[in-house]
Design an enzyme around this catalytic site. Structure first.
Site, PDB file in Angstrom:
ATOM      1  N   GLN A  91       5.735  11.488  -6.258  1.00  0.00           N
ATOM      2  CA  GLN A  91       4.846  11.658  -5.107  1.00  0.00           C
ATOM      3  C   GLN A  91       4.300  13.079  -4.985  1.00  0.00           C
ATOM      4  O   GLN A  91       3.456  13.348  -4.136  1.00  0.00           O
ATOM      5  CB  GLN A  91       5.597  11.296  -3.824  1.00  0.00           C
ATOM      6  CG  GLN A  91       6.071   9.861  -3.780  1.00  0.00           C
ATOM      7  CD  GLN A  91       6.904   9.576  -2.544  1.00  0.00           C
ATOM      8  OE1 GLN A  91       7.104  10.429  -1.687  1.00  0.00           O
ATOM      9  NE2 GLN A  91       7.406   8.359  -2.436  1.00  0.00           N
ATOM     10  N   HIS A 153       8.579  12.289  -0.585  1.00  0.00           N
ATOM     11  CA  HIS A 153       8.357  12.406   0.864  1.00  0.00           C
ATOM     12  C   HIS A 153       8.066  13.860   1.266  1.00  0.00           C
ATOM     13  O   HIS A 153       8.776  14.464   2.050  1.00  0.00           O
ATOM     14  CB  HIS A 153       9.568  11.878   1.645  1.00  0.00           C
ATOM     15  CG  HIS A 153       9.726  10.400   1.583  1.00  0.00           C
ATOM     16  ND1 HIS A 153      10.604   9.719   2.386  1.00  0.00           N
ATOM     17  CD2 HIS A 153       9.116   9.452   0.815  1.00  0.00           C
ATOM     18  CE1 HIS A 153      10.545   8.419   2.113  1.00  0.00           C
ATOM     19  NE2 HIS A 153       9.642   8.239   1.161  1.00  0.00           N
ATOM     20  N   GLU A 253       4.984   3.793  11.523  1.00  0.00           N
ATOM     21  CA  GLU A 253       4.824   4.175  12.926  1.00  0.00           C
ATOM     22  C   GLU A 253       3.566   5.001  13.164  1.00  0.00           C
ATOM     23  O   GLU A 253       3.114   5.759  12.292  1.00  0.00           O
ATOM     24  CB  GLU A 253       6.022   5.012  13.387  1.00  0.00           C
ATOM     25  CG  GLU A 253       7.342   4.278  13.372  1.00  0.00           C
ATOM     26  CD  GLU A 253       8.495   5.126  13.896  1.00  0.00           C
ATOM     27  OE1 GLU A 253       9.628   4.612  13.937  1.00  0.00           O
ATOM     28  OE2 GLU A 253       8.256   6.308  14.266  1.00  0.00           O
ATOM     29  N   TYR A 263      11.965  12.027  17.056  1.00  0.00           N
ATOM     30  CA  TYR A 263      11.367  10.720  16.812  1.00  0.00           C
ATOM     31  C   TYR A 263      12.315   9.741  16.120  1.00  0.00           C
ATOM     32  O   TYR A 263      11.902   8.657  15.729  1.00  0.00           O
ATOM     33  CB  TYR A 263      10.027  10.892  16.086  1.00  0.00           C
ATOM     34  CG  TYR A 263       9.034  11.475  17.060  1.00  0.00           C
ATOM     35  CD1 TYR A 263       8.172  10.669  17.781  1.00  0.00           C
ATOM     36  CD2 TYR A 263       9.052  12.840  17.353  1.00  0.00           C
ATOM     37  CE1 TYR A 263       7.324  11.200  18.743  1.00  0.00           C
ATOM     38  CE2 TYR A 263       8.218  13.378  18.314  1.00  0.00           C
ATOM     39  CZ  TYR A 263       7.359  12.551  19.008  1.00  0.00           C
ATOM     40  OH  TYR A 263       6.536  13.078  19.987  1.00  0.00           O
ATOM     41  N   TYR A 274      15.291  -1.324   1.574  1.00  0.00           N
ATOM     42  CA  TYR A 274      14.553  -1.972   0.506  1.00  0.00           C
ATOM     43  C   TYR A 274      15.487  -2.911  -0.260  1.00  0.00           C
ATOM     44  O   TYR A 274      16.683  -2.665  -0.386  1.00  0.00           O
ATOM     45  CB  TYR A 274      13.973  -0.924  -0.459  1.00  0.00           C
ATOM     46  CG  TYR A 274      12.916  -0.049   0.176  1.00  0.00           C
ATOM     47  CD1 TYR A 274      11.622  -0.508   0.361  1.00  0.00           C
ATOM     48  CD2 TYR A 274      13.216   1.249   0.590  1.00  0.00           C
ATOM     49  CE1 TYR A 274      10.646   0.303   0.932  1.00  0.00           C
ATOM     50  CE2 TYR A 274      12.244   2.062   1.163  1.00  0.00           C
ATOM     51  CZ  TYR A 274      10.969   1.571   1.335  1.00  0.00           C
ATOM     52  OH  TYR A 274      10.005   2.365   1.910  1.00  0.00           O
TER      53      TYR A 274
END
Length: 385
Positions: A91, A153, A253, A263, A274
């Site tokens: 990523q 991430h 979200e 949060y 998963y």
């Protein structure tokens, strides 16, 4: 249209969408506006971010480490010189590009990317700024380097508010929830896992940030307890910081960032593990932790985010446009009094939507990404009728 990452199918769909012979079939119908999809420029490999300059040029990042220029409707053949080396793995890579609000006078742009470090094979989230002149980038400052480690991430979204504060997102770096969920790095404000950060434009820390002066806390943090925020947008008129983030299997979200708020990731949420589908979270609600304004189950792979304020789609003014990777879609969210009151999918099945931007001309621009890395276009939505 076929939902696929294949370059062949994406290209065929775009040709159909721009061919006069398909004047009826290429029209996309939505509740309030009909539109066509028109190719702006082609030949991008994993485009991640779109930015517009006052002279009409468009900047586009490619995750492998290239910053590209679209000028007069053409993708220039050579990447921009001066871009630092990035960790282009998984990523990671060259991610967001954002001009300074006063770019016309100071020529500053901001770039986020995954930077190699000695502590983590995936490096960390890095933000730099520099001058962009004569199609070359010259770095002037390292604005922010996250205290985080992991394989993915990165977050890496950037946004300026009307007061000139720079907001940026950092993901939880794929730290696995295990044991005491409250001990997860995203619940620990001594690091930058799963946070939204607020800075001055030079990287210094505003005195009124919520954790300034708190022992052991990172003063850059604005909010925490996020998983991987890859959509970030400032609401016109209110200055509210809206974000979208990837949930696990289900539970993407939409959030509004209240300074100092938690949060909840991974203590609360709406997704599951998963493959196994087993529970991750202790609950969906908990005192002291914020609830999302909207969730997607199943996940859409929340990505680019933009408020629409233009005149080309007047019935969409004030709406939030949210891109999706896995969902290959754009959702239009209607907001009233700070709440999401309606949602409509306005585009689907043309490829993974990495970024959504309103152009200075009022059209909506979309960066499409093919699974596996084939060449894909930047397209725009143009109203019909």
């Amino acid at each position: 249209m076929v939902r696929t990452g294949s370059l062949l199918v994406v290209s065929a769909a775009l040709l159909a969408a721009t061919s006069p012979a398909c004047a009826q079939s290429d029209i996309h119908r939505t509740a309030l506006h009909d539109y066509r999809v028109v190719t702006v420029a082609d030949g991008f490999v994993v485009p991640w971010s779109i930015a517009f300059l006052p002279d009409g040029d468009m900047l586009v990042t490619e995750r492998d480490g290239r910053l590209r220029i679209v000028r007069d409707g053409m993708l220039l053949p050579d990447p921009v010189e001066g871009i630092p080396e990035v960790v282009a793995r998984g990523q990671g890579g060259l991610l967001e590009v954002l001009p300074h609000p006063d770019f016309a006078t100071n020529r500053l742009i901001y770039i986020s990317y995954s930077k190699a470090t000695g502590n983590s094979p995936g490096g960390t989230t890095m933000v730099i700024r520099g001058t962009f002149e004569n199609d070359r980038f010259t770095m002037t400052d390292e604005i922010f380097e996250a205290v985080s480690e992991g394989n993915g991430h990165y977050g890496c979204k950037l946004a300026f508010d009307d007061e000139g504060y720079l907001f940026l997102s950092v993901g939880d770096r794929q730290a696995r929830p295990a044991g005491d969920l409250a001990a997860h790095p995203a619940q620990d404000i001594s690091n930058h896992h799963g946070v939204i950060v607020r800075l001055h434009d030079d990287g210094s820390i505003p005195d009124d940030n919520p954790f300034v002066g708190q022992v052991g806390a990172r003063p850059e943090i604005w909010t925490y307890g996020h998983r991987n925020p890859q959509g970030l947008a400032i609401q016109p008129g209110t200055g509210a910081v809206w974000s979208t983030e990837h949930g696990p299997q289900g539970g993407d979200e939409v959030n509004v960032s209240t300074p100092g708020a938690n949060y909840g990731w991974p203590v609360i949420g709406y997704g599951v593990n998963y493959r196994s589908g087993s529970a991750i979270h202790e609950a969906t609600h908990m005192e002291g932790m914020e609830q999302p304004k909207h969730i997607w189950v199943p996940s859409i792979g929340a990505s680019g985010l933009a408020f629409y304020t233009g005149d080309k789609f007047p019935e969409w003014q004030g709406n939030l446009l949210a891109g999706g990777l896995a969902g290959q879609r754009i959702d239009r969210l209607t907001i009233e009094d700070g709440e999401v009151v309606a949602s409509e999918t306005i585009l689907q099945g043309m490829g993974r939507v990495r970024d959504v931007r309103q152009g200075p001309d009022g059209f909506i621009y979309v960066a499409l990404e093919a699974r596996g890395g084939g060449e894909t276009p930047i397209v725009r939505l143009e109203p019909v009728g």
